[in-house]
Scaffold this motif. Structure first.
Motif, PDB file in Angstrom:
ATOM      1  N   ASP A   1      46.658  40.713  38.654  1.00 10.31           N
ATOM      2  CA  ASP A   1      47.776  39.781  38.564  1.00 10.31           C
ATOM      3  C   ASP A   1      49.053  40.561  38.857  1.00 10.31           C
ATOM      4  O   ASP A   1      49.019  41.707  39.306  1.00 10.31           O
ATOM      5  CB  ASP A   1      47.819  39.113  37.185  1.00 10.31           C
ATOM      6  N   ASP A   2      50.186  39.950  38.598  1.00  6.91           N
ATOM      7  CA  ASP A   2      51.449  40.622  38.916  1.00  6.91           C
ATOM      8  C   ASP A   2      51.666  41.885  38.082  1.00  6.91           C
ATOM      9  O   ASP A   2      52.302  42.840  38.537  1.00  6.91           O
ATOM     10  CB  ASP A   2      52.612  39.646  38.685  1.00  6.91           C
ATOM     11  N   THR A   3      51.135  41.902  36.865  1.00  3.29           N
ATOM     12  CA  THR A   3      51.319  43.065  35.990  1.00  3.29           C
ATOM     13  C   THR A   3      50.337  44.187  36.316  1.00  3.29           C
ATOM     14  O   THR A   3      50.690  45.369  36.290  1.00  3.29           O
ATOM     15  CB  THR A   3      51.158  42.644  34.516  1.00  3.29           C
ATOM     16  N   PHE A   4      49.111  43.801  36.606  1.00  7.92           N
ATOM     17  CA  PHE A   4      48.060  44.769  36.947  1.00  7.92           C
ATOM     18  C   PHE A   4      47.472  44.360  38.304  1.00  7.92           C
ATOM     19  O   PHE A   4      46.438  43.687  38.370  1.00  7.92           O
ATOM     20  CB  PHE A   4      46.974  44.790  35.870  1.00  7.92           C
ATOM     21  N   PRO A   5      48.124  44.739  39.390  1.00  7.39           N
ATOM     22  CA  PRO A   5      47.797  44.152  40.695  1.00  7.39           C
ATOM     23  C   PRO A   5      46.639  44.807  41.451  1.00  7.39           C
ATOM     24  O   PRO A   5      46.228  44.292  42.495  1.00  7.39           O
ATOM     25  CB  PRO A   5      49.098  44.351  41.478  1.00  7.39           C
TER      26      PRO A   5
ATOM     27  N   GLY B   1      49.918  64.868  44.432  1.00  9.18           N
ATOM     28  CA  GLY B   1      50.882  64.439  43.432  1.00  9.18           C
ATOM     29  C   GLY B   1      50.196  63.696  42.305  1.00  9.18           C
ATOM     30  O   GLY B   1      48.989  63.496  42.306  1.00  9.18           O
ATOM     31  N   ARG B   2      50.953  63.260  41.335  1.00  6.82           N
ATOM     32  CA  ARG B   2      50.355  62.623  40.169  1.00  6.82           C
ATOM     33  C   ARG B   2      50.751  61.159  40.086  1.00  6.82           C
ATOM     34  O   ARG B   2      51.863  60.774  40.470  1.00  6.82           O
ATOM     35  CB  ARG B   2      50.755  63.359  38.886  1.00  6.82           C
ATOM     36  N   VAL B   3      49.788  60.376  39.596  1.00 10.64           N
ATOM     37  CA  VAL B   3      50.025  58.951  39.417  1.00 10.64           C
ATOM     38  C   VAL B   3      49.682  58.569  37.985  1.00 10.64           C
ATOM     39  O   VAL B   3      48.907  59.256  37.310  1.00 10.64           O
ATOM     40  CB  VAL B   3      49.181  58.104  40.394  1.00 10.64           C
ATOM     41  N   ARG B   4      50.279  57.472  37.541  1.00 13.84           N
ATOM     42  CA  ARG B   4      49.964  56.925  36.228  1.00 13.84           C
ATOM     43  C   ARG B   4      49.153  55.646  36.428  1.00 13.84           C
ATOM     44  O   ARG B   4      49.569  54.742  37.150  1.00 13.84           O
ATOM     45  CB  ARG B   4      51.223  56.624  35.436  1.00 13.84           C
ATOM     46  N   LEU B   5      47.982  55.596  35.781  1.00 18.39           N
ATOM     47  CA  LEU B   5      47.128  54.418  35.824  1.00 18.39           C
ATOM     48  C   LEU B   5      47.204  53.712  34.472  1.00 18.39           C
ATOM     49  O   LEU B   5      47.042  54.348  33.434  1.00 18.39           O
ATOM     50  CB  LEU B   5      45.672  54.808  36.113  1.00 18.39           C
ATOM     51  N   THR B   6      47.449  52.403  34.502  1.00 16.49           N
ATOM     52  CA  THR B   6      47.600  51.649  33.262  1.00 16.49           C
ATOM     53  C   THR B   6      46.783  50.373  33.343  1.00 16.49           C
ATOM     54  O   THR B   6      46.860  49.632  34.328  1.00 16.49           O
ATOM     55  CB  THR B   6      49.072  51.285  33.013  1.00 16.49           C
ATOM     56  N   THR B   7      45.945  50.140  32.322  1.00 24.73           N
ATOM     57  CA  THR B   7      45.243  48.866  32.182  1.00 24.73           C
ATOM     58  C   THR B   7      45.617  48.263  30.835  1.00 24.73           C
ATOM     59  O   THR B   7      46.446  48.810  30.105  1.00 24.73           O
ATOM     60  CB  THR B   7      43.712  49.040  32.251  1.00 24.73           C
ATOM     61  N   ARG B   8      44.992  47.163  30.485  1.00 21.97           N
ATOM     62  CA  ARG B   8      45.274  46.517  29.204  1.00 21.97           C
ATOM     63  C   ARG B   8      44.797  47.344  28.013  1.00 21.97           C
ATOM     64  O   ARG B   8      45.110  47.029  26.870  1.00 21.97           O
ATOM     65  CB  ARG B   8      44.629  45.127  29.170  1.00 21.97           C
ATOM     66  N   ARG B   9      43.978  48.398  28.296  1.00 22.93           N
ATOM     67  CA  ARG B   9      43.483  49.243  27.205  1.00 22.93           C
ATOM     68  C   ARG B   9      44.291  50.502  26.991  1.00 22.93           C
ATOM     69  O   ARG B   9      44.319  51.053  25.882  1.00 22.93           O
ATOM     70  CB  ARG B   9      42.029  49.660  27.484  1.00 22.93           C
TER      71      ARG B   9
ATOM     72  N   ILE C   1      25.767  45.074  29.108  1.00 19.97           N
ATOM     73  CA  ILE C   1      26.315  46.270  29.742  1.00 19.97           C
ATOM     74  C   ILE C   1      27.790  46.044  30.031  1.00 19.97           C
ATOM     75  O   ILE C   1      28.200  44.941  30.415  1.00 19.97           O
ATOM     76  CB  ILE C   1      25.525  46.591  31.033  1.00 19.97           C
ATOM     77  N   PRO C   2      28.648  47.030  29.814  1.00 18.05           N
ATOM     78  CA  PRO C   2      30.082  46.835  30.020  1.00 18.05           C
ATOM     79  C   PRO C   2      30.454  46.763  31.509  1.00 18.05           C
ATOM     80  O   PRO C   2      29.732  47.252  32.377  1.00 18.05           O
ATOM     81  CB  PRO C   2      30.718  48.071  29.370  1.00 18.05           C
ATOM     82  N   GLU C   3      31.615  46.207  31.766  1.00 15.99           N
ATOM     83  CA  GLU C   3      32.094  46.064  33.144  1.00 15.99           C
ATOM     84  C   GLU C   3      32.906  47.299  33.540  1.00 15.99           C
ATOM     85  O   GLU C   3      34.123  47.242  33.748  1.00 15.99           O
ATOM     86  CB  GLU C   3      32.928  44.790  33.297  1.00 15.99           C
ATOM     87  N   PHE C   4      32.201  48.419  33.707  1.00 14.67           N
ATOM     88  CA  PHE C   4      32.857  49.662  34.098  1.00 14.67           C
ATOM     89  C   PHE C   4      33.425  49.606  35.514  1.00 14.67           C
ATOM     90  O   PHE C   4      34.345  50.351  35.846  1.00 14.67           O
ATOM     91  CB  PHE C   4      31.856  50.818  34.036  1.00 14.67           C
ATOM     92  N   LYS C   5      32.858  48.782  36.364  1.00 17.24           N
ATOM     93  CA  LYS C   5      33.195  48.842  37.786  1.00 17.24           C
ATOM     94  C   LYS C   5      34.379  47.969  38.179  1.00 17.24           C
ATOM     95  O   LYS C   5      34.745  47.935  39.366  1.00 17.24           O
ATOM     96  CB  LYS C   5      31.979  48.435  38.632  1.00 17.24           C
ATOM     97  N   TYR C   6      34.981  47.280  37.229  1.00 14.34           N
ATOM     98  CA  TYR C   6      36.077  46.385  37.630  1.00 14.34           C
ATOM     99  C   TYR C   6      37.054  46.230  36.470  1.00 14.34           C
ATOM    100  O   TYR C   6      36.733  45.657  35.430  1.00 14.34           O
ATOM    101  CB  TYR C   6      35.520  45.016  38.036  1.00 14.34           C
ATOM    102  N   SER C   7      38.244  46.758  36.652  1.00 12.15           N
ATOM    103  CA  SER C   7      39.330  46.558  35.690  1.00 12.15           C
ATOM    104  C   SER C   7      40.617  46.360  36.472  1.00 12.15           C
ATOM    105  O   SER C   7      40.847  47.021  37.494  1.00 12.15           O
ATOM    106  CB  SER C   7      39.495  47.778  34.769  1.00 12.15           C
ATOM    107  N   ALA C   8      41.443  45.457  36.016  1.00 12.17           N
ATOM    108  CA  ALA C   8      42.764  45.281  36.627  1.00 12.17           C
ATOM    109  C   ALA C   8      43.657  46.435  36.192  1.00 12.17           C
ATOM    110  O   ALA C   8      43.731  46.771  35.005  1.00 12.17           O
ATOM    111  CB  ALA C   8      43.364  43.942  36.216  1.00 12.17           C
ATOM    112  N   VAL C   9      44.359  47.062  37.154  1.00 11.33           N
ATOM    113  CA  VAL C   9      45.108  48.279  36.863  1.00 11.33           C
ATOM    114  C   VAL C   9      46.455  48.266  37.567  1.00 11.33           C
ATOM    115  O   VAL C   9      46.605  47.667  38.646  1.00 11.33           O
ATOM    116  CB  VAL C   9      44.290  49.527  37.291  1.00 11.33           C
ATOM    117  N   ARG C  10      47.417  48.902  36.951  1.00  9.27           N
ATOM    118  CA  ARG C  10      48.717  49.137  37.576  1.00  9.27           C
ATOM    119  C   ARG C  10      48.809  50.625  37.904  1.00  9.27           C
ATOM    120  O   ARG C  10      48.495  51.472  37.067  1.00  9.27           O
ATOM    121  CB  ARG C  10      49.847  48.731  36.637  1.00  9.27           C
TER     122      ARG C  10
END
Length: 928
Positions: free
Chosen positions: A803-807, A856-864, A907-916
């Protein structure tokens, strides 16, 4: 009329099968013909370029190379004539002129010097021609050394790389006697595209290519300088490669592949060069108990200095404390207050004992292991529709296929030795179809078709393929009528999933979908392989159902070159699952809800009542811990503080436990939360059996002793079980295996003594003298009326979408050099040197848009949660995706992943998470 060829060899009448060479027949008769450019191991074609194996044939003017010459009826061959012996000796003498002196040889016991000894060559009369033209030492690779002053241009390294491993890194440069092997465009080995499988090192007959662990700083070594060698099995992925462990002073000196049923002598970088984790200084060598004055539980312990939080204990003290804590919880709160995580890194016998300890000692089924995080959805679908949770054919069966689909798997990184067979299949002209949202460097150049579909749309793509097969009536009507049920309902369901409609979802054009569907349906034999890219979704069971239905539609099950094969991740996932380390089933997948099954185990386990309620899975157990319902845990070889989804939640749960017992070989992230730590054994330090992805039960032989006072896992389990009140009397793993056979029909005709003698037996096995069945279900399925089942699957979106927050989309996985949570491979110096740091793989265009340069370095952010990691440019990753490996604690991918579960496989959904994804402030650069 017989095809046997009859001819005379050194005055004896002998027989040859079609295609056999003179050398092979002579070798089978016990004759030794010198050879240098020839390797008798599977996968190596004879080349005939060294002329060291010359023999004489009556009526022919010239001597012939026995390694490439095939006999004909009536031929008369002599290997022992003066002419042949002189020619062979002369060849080796001329080659010896350009070898380093034996005292300074890179391998004093090389195959070359063995052949020189065999023909009586100790020195050469000829002048050397090498001194001024041979490249200098190449020590650019951490694992291997290249000294071309010993090279004889035999081409074995080229064939090893190009034809056996199919990596195409090594070629020959120069001409005539100026020729020499090069890596890529004459790059240093360490800077080339070499994947360090080491096949060239194992193939080299002279020591020109050597393991770095065998030579000294002067490049002098001796592969024969060992005390003993032990045949066992690689401790890493589910391929189950057999290895020869070379030991000096009770330490592993180097590893070679041997001719096992799964690997035929081949290894990958982990199997060949990842062995030294067992000698790491951070090995647990004594029992530890938490100090009373220790800081709060958390990831605040230095594995190299645990004394800030733990103190040493005797085995009696540690086992007493471990047992007392578990028993007190059982007495006060009931048995269900204690749960267990076993391990697929242990043996079958240890997995069996662990699930028995929990079920017998605490009267419930809350016991699980890493299959819940890997292939539980695959097993659920296979059990439901086929009646068995194991593969229907070995991956080696691809040699008999016409077409093979590889979906949601990256075998060149996760199962590299299995991938060699896939690449060889494509080189022979087989149609290899690779389906994955992430491109694959290793397989894409071999693929007939590569379908990079949108993440999470597996069902849409597979249903569209089956729609074509159904609508164009390409299915195998006779097979469907004879061996399946539910086809007509399935046919009605699938008609809605046209390629035109599904193309909008999956991103693959209808024409390509039709072409793949027709090719699979029209093939004489087809196989389907899949990995965690299929299983680790909330619709993972539906994904696997589709693959099963696709194979059933075309009758591609039960015949040579056909089958369904989920590639297993850990070395003993198959065996641990077979042994009952799953909450809803007993050994051999016998349901705990079945009264007859419970009666069987009541008899075997001397009156133990088995709980009829299926137990909790890994993720469910951690949730109950967090809620305070489970207060104690026994964890053997698992690392939920790294492997669980939304891992911060799991870590908080571990910190809440009243009593945690961890049994492992290192102070893992999970062990940092423990109250008692029991030092265990690595696979090369134990005796037992494991079962690989091919259903091959293999013997593990103890190669080296455990360090310090560490003990084998089965022995620890027995001692702990006795302390919690169980009457266990096992004295050796063979005793456990004998008990397993009482309830596991899969082990019929497989005995301990047979495994000791043969090394491996495939189940099911019909008799004591057969190797077992590589392909199963040719005459029906272990379901009602012997029929497999079609199960329709609908398109289900991922649990969370961008979504717009985690595209963007985050996906996780393994790397070639690292495995599982990194507790072993990151303590293997070679592996950690090759891949020392976590990276987030993104398309170069995505990095440019972010204003981040590679490195370089990046920041990855999900709802967790959120983490920072180094960026890696990777054109195989789609522009809206990020790939993150999960073996690095400093950038633990599972801080970010979604704990949402598949409702069937849990089984958890390791293969798909919305991320910024954002540029980290310290490394942001101006956008170009």
């Amino acid at each position: 009329m017989s095809d046997t060829i009859r001819f005379t060899l050194d005055g004896r009448d002998v027989e040859a099968a079609p295609g056999q060479t003179i050398w092979e027949v002579a070798h089978g008769q016990g004759l030794v013909i010198p050879h240098l450019c020839h390797r008798p191991e599977p996968g190596y074609r004879p080349d005939g370029n060294c002329r060291a194996c010359m023999v004489e044939v009556d009526g022919e003017r010239n001597l012939v190379a026995s390694c490439i010459r095939q006999p004909t009826d009536g031929m008369v061959v002599s290997t022992d004539t003066q002419r042949a012996a002189t020619a062979r000796k002369l060849v080796i003498e001329m080659l010896a002129a350009d070898q380093p002196e034996r005292a300074e040889a890179h391998d004093r016991s090389s195959h070359f010097w063995e052949m020189a000894d065999a023909v009586g060559v100790a020195e050469s009369r000829f002048p050397t021609m090498e001194a001024d033209r041979i490249p200098l030492l190449d020590d650019s690779h951490v694992a291997m050394r290249v000294n071309l002053d010993a090279c004889i241009q035999c081409n074995l390294c080229v064939r090893a790389c190009r034809e056996v491993q199919v990596n195409d890194v090594i070629g020959m440069a120069g001409r005539g006697h100026e020729a020499f092997p090069v890596f890529d465009q004459d790059d240093p080995m360490g800077a080339s595209t070499c994947v360090a499988c080491g096949e060239c090192v194992q193939a080299c007959p002279t020591g020109a290519l050597m393991p770095a662990s065998v030579v000294n700083d002067d490049q002098v070594g001796d592969r024969a300088d060992i005390d003993r060698e032990v045949q066992s099995v690689c401790p890493f992925c589910g391929v189950g490669c057999q290895v020869s462990v070379k030991i000096k002073d009770d330490r592993v000196k180097y590893i070679e592949g041997i001719n096992g049923p799964a690997n035929e002598g081949r290894l990958c970088v982990k199997g060949r060069f990842g062995f030294d984790y067992i000698h790491n200084a951070q090995r647990l060598t004594v029992p530890l108990v938490r100090r009373e004055d220790a800081p709060a539980k958390g990831l605040n312990v230095d594995p190299a200095n645990p004394w800030t939080h733990f103190r040493e204990a005797t085995w009696d003290e540690a086992l007493d404390l471990a047992a007392r804590g578990l028993v007190d919880l059982r007495s006060f709160y009931g048995g269900k207050s204690v749960a267990g995580f076993g391990s697929a890194k242990c043996t079958n016998e240890e997995a069996y004992l662990f699930q028995k300890l929990i079920r017998q000692g605490f009267k419930h089924n809350n016991v699980d292991h890493c299959t819940r995080l890997c292939h539980a959805s695959s097993v659920a679908a296979l059990m439901e529709n086929v009646g068995s949770g194991a593969v229907t054919a070995s991956f080696n069966e691809i040699e008999n296929a016409d077409i093979a689909i590889v979906i949601g798997a990256n075998p060149t990184e996760n199962h590299p030795v299995a991938a060699t067979y896939f690449k060889q299949f494509a080189k022979r002209g087989g149609k290899l179809v690779v389906m994955d949202p992430r491109g694959q460097r290793g397989l894409q150049r071999h693929a007939w078709k590569e379908l990079r579909f949108r993440p999470g749309t597996d069902v849409a793509l597979l249903n569209a393929i089956m729609n074509v097969i159904v609508e164009e009536k390409l299915y195998d009507r006779q097979y469907i009528e004879g061996f399946t049920e539910g086809f007509f309902e399935f046919r009605d369901h699938i008609r809605a999933f046209t390629p035109e409609r599904m193309a909008e979802l999956c991103g693959i054009d209808p024409g390509t979908i039709r072409e793949v569907a027709r090719a699979y349906a029209d093939a004489r034999a087809g196989m389907i392989f899949w990995g965690m890219g299929v299983s680790q979704h909330i619709h993972g069971t539906d994904n696997a159902r589709c693959l099963i239905s696709l194979a059933l539609l075309c009758g591609h099950v039960g015949r040579p070159g056909t089958g369904l094969h989920p590639l297993r991740g850990q070395n003993n996932v198959q065996g641990a699952s077979d042994a009952g380390l799953i909450p809803q089933v007993m050994p051999d997948y016998q349901s705990v809800t079945d009264g007859e099954v419970r009666d069987l185990f009541r008899h075997i386990w001397r009156g133990t009542e088995i709980d009829a309620q299926p137990g909790l899975t890994v993720v469910e157990i951690m949730d109950r811990v967090y809620r305070g319902e489970i207060k104690g845990m026994y964890v053997l070889g698992e690392n939920p503080a790294m492997s669980d989804p939304d891992v911060e939640h799991a870590r908080k749960a571990l910190a809440h436990l009243d009593h945690l017992v961890v049994q492992d070989i290192f102070l893992t992230e999970t062990a940092m939360f423990a109250d008692v730590i029991l030092p265990a054994s690595a696979l090369p330090e134990k005796t037992g059996t494991t079962t690989n992805t091919n259903r091959q039960v293999q013997m593990i032989r103890r190669a080296v002793p455990t360090p310090g006072s560490a003990r084998e896992d089965w022995a620890i389990l027995v001692d702990l079980a006795r302390r919690i009140g169980l009457d266990w009397d096992y004295s050796h793993p063979r005793d456990v295996f004998a008990e397993m056979k009482m309830s596991m029909f899969s082990l019929h005709h497989i005995t301990w003594s047979r495994l000791e003698a043969e090394g491996a037996v495939t189940y099911p096995c019909k008799s004591p003298d057969e190797p077992g069945e590589a392909v199963v279900f040719g005459d029906g399925f272990p379901r009602r009326a012997g029929r497999a089942k079609f199960t329709p699957a609908r398109v289900t979106p991922p649990a969370e979408v961008p979504d717009d927050t985690f595209p963007m989309i985050l996906t996780t996985g393994r790397q070639l050099e690292h495995w599982h949570t990194g507790s072993m491979t990151r303590r293997a110096p070679v592996l950690d040197a090759v891949e020392p740091e976590a990276t987030a793989g993104m398309h170069p265009a995505t990095l440019r848009e972010l204003g981040v340069a590679p490195g370089g370095r990046v920041r990855l952010t999900t709802r967790r949660g959120s983490l920072e990691v180094m960026a890696r440019a990777d054109r195989n990753v789609a522009r809206d995706m990020v790939f993150l490996p999960f073996a690095f604690v400093e950038a633990a991918a599972n801080i970010l992943t979604n704990p949402a579960l598949d409702p069937f496989g849990k089984i958890p959904e390791f293969k798909y998470s919305a991320v910024r994804v954002e540029a980290a402030e310290s490394d942001a650069v101006a956008a170009e």
